[in-house]
Design a protein around this motif. Structure first.
Motif, PDB file in Angstrom:
ATOM      1  N   LEU A 178       0.817  -1.207   0.000  1.00 12.99           N
ATOM      2  CA  LEU A 178       0.000   0.000   0.000  1.00 12.99           C
ATOM      3  C   LEU A 178       0.857   1.266   0.000  1.00 12.99           C
ATOM      4  O   LEU A 178       0.431   2.298  -0.529  1.00 12.99           O
ATOM      5  CB  LEU A 178      -0.952  -0.015   1.197  1.00 12.99           C
ATOM      6  CG  LEU A 178      -2.002  -1.131   1.173  1.00 12.99           C
ATOM      7  CD1 LEU A 178      -2.877  -1.083   2.411  1.00 12.99           C
ATOM      8  CD2 LEU A 178      -2.867  -1.041  -0.088  1.00 12.99           C
ATOM      9  N   SER A 179       2.047   1.202   0.586  1.00 14.31           N
ATOM     10  CA  SER A 179       2.930   2.365   0.548  1.00 14.31           C
ATOM     11  C   SER A 179       3.432   2.639  -0.863  1.00 14.31           C
ATOM     12  O   SER A 179       3.769   3.778  -1.199  1.00 14.31           O
ATOM     13  CB  SER A 179       4.125   2.159   1.486  1.00 14.31           C
ATOM     14  OG  SER A 179       3.697   2.081   2.833  1.00 14.31           O
ATOM     15  N   LEU A 234      -0.011   4.203  -2.557  1.00 16.84           N
ATOM     16  CA  LEU A 234      -0.615   5.409  -1.989  1.00 16.84           C
ATOM     17  C   LEU A 234       0.467   6.393  -1.550  1.00 16.84           C
ATOM     18  O   LEU A 234       1.650   6.065  -1.528  1.00 16.84           O
ATOM     19  CB  LEU A 234      -1.509   5.033  -0.799  1.00 16.84           C
ATOM     20  CG  LEU A 234      -2.678   4.087  -1.118  1.00 16.84           C
ATOM     21  CD1 LEU A 234      -3.368   3.638   0.161  1.00 16.84           C
ATOM     22  CD2 LEU A 234      -3.679   4.757  -2.057  1.00 16.84           C
ATOM     23  N   THR A 235       0.053   7.584  -1.182  1.00 18.40           N
ATOM     24  CA  THR A 235       0.981   8.652  -0.814  1.00 18.40           C
ATOM     25  C   THR A 235       0.988   8.866   0.699  1.00 18.40           C
ATOM     26  O   THR A 235       0.063   8.430   1.398  1.00 18.40           O
ATOM     27  CB  THR A 235       0.567   9.971  -1.485  1.00 18.40           C
ATOM     28  OG1 THR A 235      -0.682  10.410  -0.915  1.00 18.40           O
ATOM     29  CG2 THR A 235       0.406   9.795  -2.983  1.00 18.40           C
ATOM     30  N   ASP A 276      -2.329  10.279   1.821  1.00 19.93           N
ATOM     31  CA  ASP A 276      -3.435   9.329   1.981  1.00 19.93           C
ATOM     32  C   ASP A 276      -3.395   8.668   3.355  1.00 19.93           C
ATOM     33  O   ASP A 276      -4.428   8.566   4.035  1.00 19.93           O
ATOM     34  CB  ASP A 276      -3.368   8.249   0.888  1.00 19.93           C
ATOM     35  CG  ASP A 276      -3.629   8.805  -0.500  1.00 19.93           C
ATOM     36  OD1 ASP A 276      -4.439   9.737  -0.622  1.00 19.93           O
ATOM     37  OD2 ASP A 276      -3.003   8.308  -1.461  1.00 19.93           O
ATOM     38  N   ALA A 336      -6.801   0.834  -4.322  1.00 14.95           N
ATOM     39  CA  ALA A 336      -5.676   1.756  -4.457  1.00 14.95           C
ATOM     40  C   ALA A 336      -5.141   1.778  -5.880  1.00 14.95           C
ATOM     41  O   ALA A 336      -4.805   2.836  -6.423  1.00 14.95           O
ATOM     42  CB  ALA A 336      -4.561   1.377  -3.482  1.00 14.95           C
ATOM     43  N   GLY A 363      -7.358   6.230  -3.657  1.00 14.62           N
ATOM     44  CA  GLY A 363      -6.631   6.964  -2.628  1.00 14.62           C
ATOM     45  C   GLY A 363      -6.922   6.474  -1.221  1.00 14.62           C
ATOM     46  O   GLY A 363      -6.964   5.260  -0.963  1.00 14.62           O
ATOM     47  N   TYR A 364      -7.170   7.423  -0.318  1.00 16.44           N
ATOM     48  CA  TYR A 364      -7.348   7.043   1.090  1.00 16.44           C
ATOM     49  C   TYR A 364      -8.590   6.197   1.327  1.00 16.44           C
ATOM     50  O   TYR A 364      -8.698   5.511   2.343  1.00 16.44           O
ATOM     51  CB  TYR A 364      -7.364   8.289   1.986  1.00 16.44           C
ATOM     52  CG  TYR A 364      -8.369   9.349   1.605  1.00 16.44           C
ATOM     53  CD1 TYR A 364      -9.697   9.247   1.982  1.00 16.44           C
ATOM     54  CD2 TYR A 364      -7.974  10.465   0.877  1.00 16.44           C
ATOM     55  CE1 TYR A 364     -10.619  10.232   1.648  1.00 16.44           C
ATOM     56  CE2 TYR A 364      -8.877  11.457   0.540  1.00 16.44           C
ATOM     57  CZ  TYR A 364     -10.206  11.333   0.924  1.00 16.44           C
ATOM     58  OH  TYR A 364     -11.108  12.304   0.586  1.00 16.44           O
TER      59      TYR A 364
END
Length: 458
Positions: A9-10, A13-14, A17, A140, A145-146
């Motif tokens: 997920l890292s 996503l940012t 997020d 994602a 996003g989040y």
């Protein structure tokens, strides 16, 4: 599974997020403690548990879950206003559904643990986590996003309820007046107080970072915290699910209880401290490999938090002792006295930025561990000296190996992150093994921890 999730997920996503969701969770996570109210642990520790008592506990947890979920949905606009981020309103309202689902799950899981059905407990952890991670990864990848992280939490709660209920094979009856419920409420209320204080001391850092330094800095802090504290908890928590029910069955046999407790701590230290040592010593190359260079801002935070996490690992023995002996009242008094220590460290550390927050958290962890050991020994006859010196030996062993790995990699100036990790692990393992071979107390601890199978056979 947790480590895979952090990596995957890292990459998708940012930091922003993760920061958005962490802002909400840092506040509403307190509701999860109220939803449980310590009644799951009360059911596990009880010498006897009737069918009607179990039914009543189920409905209490379910009712608390519904109440907390409704409350979170109503205060969601206030959370958004506090952070100055309007997107948090909808995030908090959707996450509120999870409280009801987890409330319904609590007593199913408690009874699986009480019956020592640890295989089913494990499956009801791993399978929902895998399905939830797959859900989050797909969302994602498609640019949600989040919201992918929000969906992950709800999916895990849903699948966890389904599996726990299926394994439990129990349909709760209607609530009724039942003798003996007062003991569960007293035990649970004391543990609830402990959990609230523990939650505050473990989340005020995220609130401070998010409020003072913004979502991106909180994203770096959250990833570091996740890699260190939450990843170690994925070792600590399964061992706790085994340790507390087993120790509770030995609560009237002081000699065996002490033997199992000290040995259990040595097992926990043997598994977790090398992970912390390697992670702290090689934080920069590991994060570059696992998360990417965009996340290198998390590396110094990892190194600081790893020290505090070692103290938290050692403190788990106090937690086991209090829960298995029914000493939640003593445990509550200890935490009431010590919670301000960690909070003060975090608030003072914030003057030096995110790294100062991490340092304050770490210093508070060390002080809380030492004082709690002394207090529990004097107030409740815990084997504090044996626990302290066993932990201290393991910390010195792994600390020496970590320093050797860190300075060894720096001295060689390799320049390739993969090779740095390989060399660092090799140095760590060599120093660790040499010290265990040369120092008899360390060798004795390792032998005792690795022979833990005999305790389960008995």
């Amino acid at each position: 599974m947790q480590l895979v999730g952090v990596v995957l997920l890292s990459r998708l996503l940012t930091p922003f997020d993760f920061g958005i969701v962490a802002m909400v969770v840092a506040i509403i996570g307190l509701g999860e403690i109220l939803r449980d109210f310590g009644l799951g642990s009360a059911a596990v520790q009880a010498r006897e548990l009737t069918r009607s008592q179990r039914d009543n506990l189920f409905w209490i947890n379910t009712g608390l879950g519904a109440l907390v979920g409704l409350t979170v949905a109503l205060i969601a606009p206030l959370i958004a206003q506090f952070y100055g981020e309007p997107r948090l309103t909808s995030v908090a309202q959707v996450l509120a559904v999870g409280f009801l689902l987890n409330g319904m799950t609590a007593q199913y899981r408690a009874n699986l643990s009480r019956d020592l059905r640890f295989g089913m407990v494990t499956l009801s952890d791993v399978v929902p986590a895998a399905l939830a991670l797959a859900t989050a990864a797909v969302l994602a990848a498609f640019g949600f996003g989040y919201w992918a992280l929000v969906a992950q939490q709800l999916a895990q709660a849903t699948f966890g309820l389904v599996m726990s209920a299926a394994f439990g094979r129990w349909i709760p009856g209607r609530p009724r007046r039942t003798p003996g419920m007062g003991g569960f409420i007293r035990y649970g209320s004391n543990l609830f107080g402990v959990a609230v204080l523990n939650y505050l001391t473990r989340n005020v850092d995220s609130v401070v970072v998010g409020a003072q330094f913004g979502a991106t800095q909180l994203g770096f802090y959250n990833r570091a915290y996740e890699l260190v504290t939450h990843s170690i908890n994925r070792v600590n928590l399964p061992l706790t699910r085994v340790a507390v029910p087993v120790l509770a069955k030995l609560q009237d046999d002081d000699t065996r209880h002490r033997d199992y407790l000290v040995t259990g701590q040595k097992v926990l230290l043997l598994v977790t401290l090398p992970l912390l040592g390697v992670g702290g010593a090689l934080a920069y190359p590991l994060i570059a490999i696992v998360l990417g260079n965009d996340w290198l801002g998390s590396a110094p935070i990892v190194q600081i938090l790893a020290v505090g996490a070692a103290a938290d690992v050692a403190a788990y023995a106090v937690h086991w002792y209090a829960l298995s002996k029914g000493l939640t009242d003593v445990y509550l008094r200890i935490n009431l006295a010590l919670a301000p220590v960690r909070i003060a460290g975090i608030l003072v550390g914030a003057l030096w930025g995110t790294l100062g927050v991490a340092a304050g958290f770490t210093l508070g962890s060390i002080v809380m561990w030492i004082v709690a050991l002394i207090w529990m020994g004097r107030a409740a006859a815990a084997p504090s000296s044996a626990l302290f010196f066993a932990a201290l030996r393991s910390m010195c062993l792994n600390g020496a190996a970590a320093l050797a790995a860190y300075f060894g990699v720096r001295a060689l100036a390799i320049g390739n992150v993969w090779l740095e990790v390989a060399v660092g692990i090799g140095v760590y393992a060599l120093v660790w093994s040499a010290l265990v071979f040369a120092i008899r107390p360390l060798r004795r601890d390792v032998v005792q921890a690795t022979s833990v199978r005999r305790y389960f056979r008995s």
